[in-house]
Design a protein around this motif. Sequence first.
Motif, PDB file in Angstrom:
ATOM      1  N   SER B 533      88.853-101.067  76.444  1.00  0.00           N
ATOM      2  CA  SER B 533      88.565-101.885  75.390  1.00  0.00           C
ATOM      3  C   SER B 533      87.441-102.161  74.652  1.00  0.00           C
ATOM      4  O   SER B 533      86.914-103.371  74.579  1.00  0.00           O
ATOM      5  CB  SER B 533      89.426-103.363  75.661  1.00  0.00           C
ATOM      6  N   SER B 534      86.444-101.181  74.580  1.00  0.00           N
ATOM      7  CA  SER B 534      85.195-101.283  74.320  1.00  0.00           C
ATOM      8  C   SER B 534      84.561-100.961  72.744  1.00  0.00           C
ATOM      9  O   SER B 534      83.920-101.444  72.481  1.00  0.00           O
ATOM     10  CB  SER B 534      84.276-100.164  75.072  1.00  0.00           C
ATOM     11  N   THR B 535      85.445-100.249  72.076  1.00  0.00           N
ATOM     12  CA  THR B 535      85.235 -99.701  70.746  1.00  0.00           C
ATOM     13  C   THR B 535      84.652-100.813  69.876  1.00  0.00           C
ATOM     14  O   THR B 535      83.641-100.623  69.469  1.00  0.00           O
ATOM     15  CB  THR B 535      86.118 -98.598  70.316  1.00  0.00           C
ATOM     16  N   GLY B 659     102.742-102.695  69.724  1.00  0.00           N
ATOM     17  CA  GLY B 659     103.075-101.116  70.263  1.00  0.00           C
ATOM     18  C   GLY B 659     102.910-101.511  71.982  1.00  0.00           C
ATOM     19  O   GLY B 659     103.418-101.020  72.660  1.00  0.00           O
ATOM     20  N   GLY B 660     101.782-102.474  72.116  1.00  0.00           N
ATOM     21  CA  GLY B 660     101.423-102.745  73.744  1.00  0.00           C
ATOM     22  C   GLY B 660     102.522-103.545  74.465  1.00  0.00           C
ATOM     23  O   GLY B 660     103.019-103.120  75.310  1.00  0.00           O
ATOM     24  N   SER B 718      87.951-107.613  71.923  1.00  0.00           N
ATOM     25  CA  SER B 718      88.753-106.373  72.246  1.00  0.00           C
ATOM     26  C   SER B 718      90.561-106.641  71.810  1.00  0.00           C
ATOM     27  O   SER B 718      90.718-107.875  72.034  1.00  0.00           O
ATOM     28  CB  SER B 718      88.506-105.675  73.428  1.00  0.00           C
ATOM     29  N   ILE B 719      91.046-105.620  71.767  1.00  0.00           N
ATOM     30  CA  ILE B 719      92.711-106.281  71.466  1.00  0.00           C
ATOM     31  C   ILE B 719      93.465-104.972  72.279  1.00  0.00           C
ATOM     32  O   ILE B 719      94.490-105.185  72.847  1.00  0.00           O
ATOM     33  CB  ILE B 719      92.934-105.914  69.902  1.00  0.00           C
ATOM     34  N   GLY B 720      92.854-103.767  72.410  1.00  0.00           N
ATOM     35  CA  GLY B 720      93.650-102.467  72.837  1.00  0.00           C
ATOM     36  C   GLY B 720      94.416-102.635  73.988  1.00  0.00           C
ATOM     37  O   GLY B 720      95.624-102.197  74.241  1.00  0.00           O
ATOM     38  N   GLU B 721      93.918-103.218  75.077  1.00  0.00           N
ATOM     39  CA  GLU B 721      94.647-103.359  76.269  1.00  0.00           C
ATOM     40  C   GLU B 721      95.415-104.850  76.725  1.00  0.00           C
ATOM     41  O   GLU B 721      96.492-104.424  77.430  1.00  0.00           O
ATOM     42  CB  GLU B 721      93.495-103.005  77.298  1.00  0.00           C
TER      43      GLU B 721
END
Lengths: 155, 765
Positions: B533-535, B659-660, B718-721
């Motif tokens: 979740s770094s980008t 999606g997650g 972050s959001i991804g994970e």
Amino acid sequence: MQLTLHLNGIPICEEIAPDTLLLDFLRAHGCKSVKRGCETSNCGLCTVFLDGRPILSCSFLAARADGHAVTTLEGLQEEAKEFTAFIADQGAEQCGFCNPGFVMNALALFRENSDPDETEIKEYLAGNLCRCSGYEGQLRGIKNFLEWKKRGGAS
Amino acid sequence: MKTVNQPVQKKDAMQLLGGQPVYVNDLAPEECLIVKLLRSPHPNALIAEIDTEAAQRAAGIEAVYTWKDVPQDGVRFTLAGQTWPEPSPQDRLLLDRHVRFVGDPVAIVAGRNERCVDRALRMIKVKYEVLDAVLDFRTAKDHPVLVHPEENWEALCDVGADNKRNLCARDADQKGDVDAVLATCDVVLERAYHTKACQQTMMEPFGAFCSIDTYGRLHIVSSTQIVFHCRRIVAKALGIPKSKIRVEKPRIGGGFGAKQTAVMEIYPAFVTWKTKKTSKLIFSRKECMTASSPRHEMEMQVRIGAMKNGHIRAIDLYTLSNTGAYGEHGPTTVGLSAHKSISLYGKLDAFRFESDVVYTNRMSAGAYRGYGATQGIYAVETAVNELAEQLGMDPIRLREQNIVREGDTMMAYYGEPNTSCALDRCIARVKEMIGWDEKYPCRDMGNGKVRGVGIGLAMQGSGISGVDVGSAALKVNDEGFYTLRIGAADMGTGCDTILAQIAAEVLECSVDEVTVFGADTDASPYDSGSYASSTTFVTGKAVEYAATELREKICALGARMLGCEAQAVSFDGERVLCELDGRSVSRAEIASASQCGNTIALESSYTHSCPTSPPPFMAGAAEVEVDLETGETQVIQYVAAVDCGTPVNPNLARVQAEGGILQGIGMTLTENITYNQDGKVLENSLMQYKIPTRQDIGHIRVEFESSYEKLGPFGAKSIGEVVINTPLPAVTAAIHNACGVWFRELPITPEKIVLGQMEKRKIST
């Protein structure tokens, strides 16, 4: 064996190995939109039209397309664009790998049923897997597109 | 803000939706060697004899390689893509005489086309010396059979690894005296939870093609999240200098962490380096399901202590993690099962975390979205839901009383301060969204079906504290458009667009005026890669700084053109203006001037790393309908409120969340991994491995309750994970509230629900 068909409107006649899958034949003819996501007819990524009806090209011998017309997303760019802009507006394309099969099957749905309800949408597209979006954004995009169509397609 | 926090269309959206050829297998040259792998049918065996003569002579075959082509006493390596020195033990060879799981590569075959390669694979004759295997991860530690008995096994970091004990890692961490605190608690709940080695199941299979470039170097085009780590891994595997390798990623058809492990690049790389011919390897779905890098199977023992008034005072967690045959991401995933679950609770007097990561003769695990936090949060959050029941408290009330707050120091989260947190608002929002007070705990629908609701909280990180590096390079081109070069990997997440939005915000231009290039080890500035979740948080901040620096250079050149001091000019994104006399030059004029007799480089480059990892937070609630007769379960609706700081692109953040959430629901209800007695994975296709279809979910609704994180770009975290974590405990609790049974092993299948009901009736009669 000899195979004769129309691919995106263009006649093709050539020698193929009898066990050639339609998916591999199409990709070899530059239709790279046709994706292989599984080998078991589960994911819907390889959806193309045979005489206007959606089929899974990963589980379809090219020989069976002999004498028929095959259409891929390459051949439906204009029709697709009208719809896909609504998916892009949701950000629901995500990685994009499932998009071509999804778009093909969605276009098939719209051709068959100009005003599908939510259950009909989900049922028709149940075989098109997507791992990124959770499907919700795709559904919003489809509904917005149908609404726009109902209003006569004006912005 | 003009572009940040706006729902901008993804830059590549229309190309992707139009089916343009942008992925590895679309770009691979028509004329290239097809590479395939012969794989072991045994979970643990030595290759006694291998005869490749017939295969090598077969028509169309270019090369066949076996362990005999790889020095067995050479330096071992790992395929995990993390910052060097890599914590995962160095335990692999390119081809090993000792095969350690069903699917471990035995031989590499390269030939003219698939047909001849498939034929040659069948012509290789192998005699195996079959060894006893370690198949149950609960008995792996100190098992008489060693998965890695070899002397050249090596652990570079002090992670408690010991190959003579089947240990990939071992750790302990605590604050306060857990046993003493638990002894004084009114209620102590002790439970064990089990999660499986679920598959990321990105739609694009693993794939790469390799060629030799103009300079005699190895050029790898791969569907990877980690171009720089991949270069290092291939260099070590092939024993060649990194300077001889270039790794590039095109569009990626999904990753979710799977492609943070260099699962397959080494094989075509080896073929191309040896033969100097272009080669390609695309995994079949079966290979993706049986020889890849799934989630670590974990069993977690939780002890949680509270007072009658609901004060949660201590959490004690022991995690046993199964890394499988190789140690990719083993030492680093396990810690998150504690750091990102226990830290949700801010009123603890003590915590303890102990862990063992064991080798078994199963498929090697890797990185999957959530990275250990998913498993730990399932365990701890379910334990909290069970605790609420035991205390006779509403689980939301229990959480409101105990959650971590902004300003708290998070003792189980590396002692970092909680600098931005809207978790309290997330809970309140979710409670309202689902209609908790009307629906909790359940409603009998009168047709044999019962609807229950349940809740779960989650947090994650934003990059790895003090480790992850994000870089951005920006330049001005003719007419004044910008090019942003990055080493982060857009795998569908939209980071190309998000990072361009950040640049556009600083440069006061439109997103369309910023083109994005990446990632390529030869041309991109160094970036750890897109994982953890770094980008948005780390690389995004680098973009902000790089753009700020570029503004200064534009001003400097503009000032020179205007003949005034740099301090005397301002830039509004379009024109550099002399504040003294009102004269100005346009960005396009400056761009032209930069290409004629100029000595001021209109380029900037910035590298960023953050000593802390501000967590995004989230609350999620599920409404689930259970058919008590058949056990059939449907998630009617899932609602979530997310605190990812400022959502840089609300559309993309929302789709990430939706999606997650569905991946989390899949892990809870349908995605199973089982093995037969010979150690073979049974779920080896999308026929058996059930990821959710659109008919398996009612509706998912996501809202944002944003805090503002000062360390992130424009307040972003972050959001991804974080988004994958809440469904596991929330759906589990909703099922319990519907049918009265707690399920402590995932997935919760209809069979288990029916059997659970029968068991419950047996106990009550």
